[in-house]
Design an enzyme around this catalytic site. Structure first.
Site, PDB file in Angstrom:
ATOM      1  CG  ASP A 163      -1.888  -1.103   1.281  1.00 16.46           C
ATOM      2  OD1 ASP A 163      -2.171  -1.668   0.202  1.00 16.46           O
ATOM      3  OD2 ASP A 163      -2.366  -1.423   2.381  1.00 16.46           O
TER       4      ASP A 163
HETATM    5  N1  URA Z   1      -1.262  -5.679   4.303  1.00 18.08           N
HETATM    6  C1  URA Z   1      -1.734  -4.415   4.199  1.00 18.08           C
HETATM    7  O1  URA Z   1      -2.747  -4.069   4.787  1.00 18.08           O
HETATM    8  N2  URA Z   1      -1.028  -3.552   3.439  1.00 18.08           N
HETATM    9  C2  URA Z   1       0.115  -3.873   2.798  1.00 18.08           C
HETATM   10  O2  URA Z   1       0.731  -3.024   2.139  1.00 18.08           O
HETATM   11  C3  URA Z   1       0.591  -5.184   2.919  1.00 18.08           C
HETATM   12  C4  URA Z   1      -0.121  -6.085   3.675  1.00 18.08           C
END
Ligand code: URA
Length: 229
Positions: A106
């Protein structure tokens, strides 16, 4: 694992702009070599990393590239983006446009991102069947309790996608920090799993994918080539 393949006679026909019937003659004359071996069958399979020579001259040679990158918070895991800097923007290599991302993070997650132009390798790492472990350090807004360990190990049902998460390992590091190991990568998975406890994730960092560990020496925004031989 699949790297798409095609026939050598089709490749030569396209390269020379001739009919496949004519290619048959060229192959019978032993003028085509793939990965240092003379081609004897018109239907021999090749892929984009096969080194192909015709009359002693190389006409295809594409190198496989493998990189690890330390993604900073605020950089997007995409090849292009109108608003944010992308992980590709951080790479200063002539081949960067060929690369794809092996398991996204993310925007506000930091840490290890792998990039390659070898889809066989990326598919092997992301295929849920292979259960490749991904390690995360998580900082939470509220205190952790031992119930989290069981809930992560049991798996959680998410109605939107009708899925139950695979068993995940959670280790409590201190009141507000945990180490989580997943073998899959569902959308916002870690945030949603802690969301079950109404516990917002304040920081999320991926430190490892399978045997690839982000070294302390690789600072946010930096990358390095991997030798995967
Ligand atoms: N889980 C999440 O919520 N975000 C990420 O970037 C990776 C795993």
């Amino acid at each position: 694992m699949s790297l798409s393949t095609s026939r050598i006679d089709k490749f030569i026909a396209q390269h020379l702009n001739i009919a496949r019937k004519q290619v048959r003659v060229i192959i019978a004359q032993q003028r085509v070599v793939v990965d240092d071996i003379v081609v004897t069958h018109v239907d021999q399979q090749i892929n984009k990393f096969s080194v192909i020579a015709l009359d002693g001259k190389v006409i295809q040679r594409e190198t496989a590239h493998y990189l690890m990158l330390h993604k900073p918070v605020g950089v997007v895991c995409a090849t292009t983006d109108k608003q944010h800097k992308t992980v590709i923007d951080l790479i200063d290599e002539s081949f960067k446009k060929q690369l794809h991302i092996v398991g996204r993070l993310d925007l506000n997650t930091s840490g290890l991102v792998l990039l390659t132009n070898d889809s066989r390798w990326s598919e092997a790492l992301t295929d849920p069947k292979h259960k490749v472990e991904k390690h995360y350090q998580v900082t939470l807004a509220n205190k952790l309790t031992p119930e989290y360990i069981t809930a992560f190990a049991d798996g959680m049902y998410f109605g939107c996608e009708d899925i139950t998460t695979q068993p995940a390992r959670l280790t409590i590091l201190d009141d507000y920090r945990a180490h989580v190991v997943l073998t899959e990568g569902k959308y916002h998975q870690i945030k949603r799993m802690f969301g079950r406890f109404r516990n917002p994730v304040l920081a999320l960092h991926r430190s490892r994918i399978g045997s690839f560990e982000l070294p302390d020496s690789l600072l946010p925004g930096q990358y390095k080539a991997l030798d995967i031989s």
